[in-house]
Design a protein around this motif. Sequence first.
Motif, PDB file in Angstrom:
ATOM      1  N   VAL A 272      43.375  43.545  39.967  1.00  0.00           N
ATOM      2  CA  VAL A 272      42.422  44.176  40.882  1.00  0.00           C
ATOM      3  C   VAL A 272      41.490  45.104  40.114  1.00  0.00           C
ATOM      4  O   VAL A 272      40.259  45.025  40.236  1.00  0.00           O
ATOM      5  CB  VAL A 272      43.168  44.970  41.981  1.00  0.00           C
ATOM      6  N   PHE A 273      42.071  45.990  39.306  1.00  0.00           N
ATOM      7  CA  PHE A 273      41.254  46.953  38.558  1.00  0.00           C
ATOM      8  C   PHE A 273      40.259  46.244  37.634  1.00  0.00           C
ATOM      9  O   PHE A 273      39.114  46.663  37.491  1.00  0.00           O
ATOM     10  CB  PHE A 273      42.153  47.877  37.728  1.00  0.00           C
ATOM     11  N   LYS A 274      40.707  45.151  37.035  1.00  0.00           N
ATOM     12  CA  LYS A 274      39.880  44.406  36.090  1.00  0.00           C
ATOM     13  C   LYS A 274      38.631  43.840  36.762  1.00  0.00           C
ATOM     14  O   LYS A 274      37.575  43.712  36.120  1.00  0.00           O
ATOM     15  CB  LYS A 274      40.712  43.273  35.476  1.00  0.00           C
ATOM     16  N   ASN A 275      38.759  43.495  38.035  1.00  0.00           N
ATOM     17  CA  ASN A 275      37.658  42.837  38.735  1.00  0.00           C
ATOM     18  C   ASN A 275      36.844  43.804  39.592  1.00  0.00           C
ATOM     19  O   ASN A 275      36.145  43.387  40.513  1.00  0.00           O
ATOM     20  CB  ASN A 275      38.197  41.687  39.594  1.00  0.00           C
ATOM     21  N   MET A 276      36.954  45.094  39.288  1.00  0.00           N
ATOM     22  CA  MET A 276      36.155  46.119  39.950  1.00  0.00           C
ATOM     23  C   MET A 276      35.357  46.875  38.889  1.00  0.00           C
ATOM     24  O   MET A 276      35.644  46.798  37.697  1.00  0.00           O
ATOM     25  CB  MET A 276      37.060  47.101  40.712  1.00  0.00           C
TER      26      MET A 276
END
Length: 331
Positions: A273-277
Amino acid sequence: MDDKGLEDAAILLMSLGEEEAAEVFKHLEPKEVQGLGETIAKLKSVPRERVEKVLTRFADDSNDLGVLVPDTDEYIKAVLRKALGDEKANLLIDRIIQGSDVTGIESLKWMDAQSVAELLRNEHPQIVAAILVHLDPDQCSSVLKSFSDRHRNEVMVRIATLDGIQPQALKDLNEVLSRVLAGGTQVRKSSLGGVKPAAEIINLMGSSLETSVLDYIRESDADLAQKIMDNMFVFDDLEKLDDKGFQALLKEVQTESLIIALKGASPEIREKVFKNMSSRAAETLREDLESRGPVKLSEVEGEQKEMLKIVRRLADEGQIALASGGDDEYV
């Protein structure tokens, strides 16, 4: 949507008038139509302040309205008939206003899960399976949750092993529920049931029931249980989505829902999730997760199931590719 949200949506629709409200209803699912219809029928009058507050959220020019429509029963009848046609509308009108039961395979889609469960509770598992495969997986899952463990498991085995339904059998089923289906003259099976529908239904049951059903199926047919598991897409499988698909998912999920879902997620899913934000959004989300107190497991599973529904919808729309099981097939 909670009760307040339903009431706000109902007030807005009532303020639009029959034509515009009917257009909105055309784009809703059966259970959404029923929820809004029941709410509208209960709102005989609405305080002016409440109306203004709702309208301010959706429009710049709010009119002074108190009692929105003189007869809410007639209003919801007219709106539903314009939106859905007389036949579907009448199925709902009876339940919303008179509270009477209706029958027919198609009409089950317009009933709440508990009512469907009561209708089918004493039927043979094979009959129940043949009927439930006509329903959406989330409604079917909700119906099965109301059954006893044994009955639920027996029905799931039959759904998983169902290899189509002959036209005459389908007609007989429908007549039992007082509705003859229109069909062509060509004799062929209806492609309903099987491993994939069974996997999709089990996906929506929640972890405890999911384990119970799969254990039951595994005892009688280990190969069948494995085939079902190979077709199931669970929350941890989100890690397998490519970045493009994951970003499409995040655009559809509200921040509050994402926070709750991630409370029970693996470190790998969180990092995905963090990677794609954006860096800023990821940092804010990390802080929100750390500051959020304990969350009920049922709430976490509920939000995770909602995310999986979004994944399946995006997959149907071609925005996400879902790898099924251990092979290279995509669905």
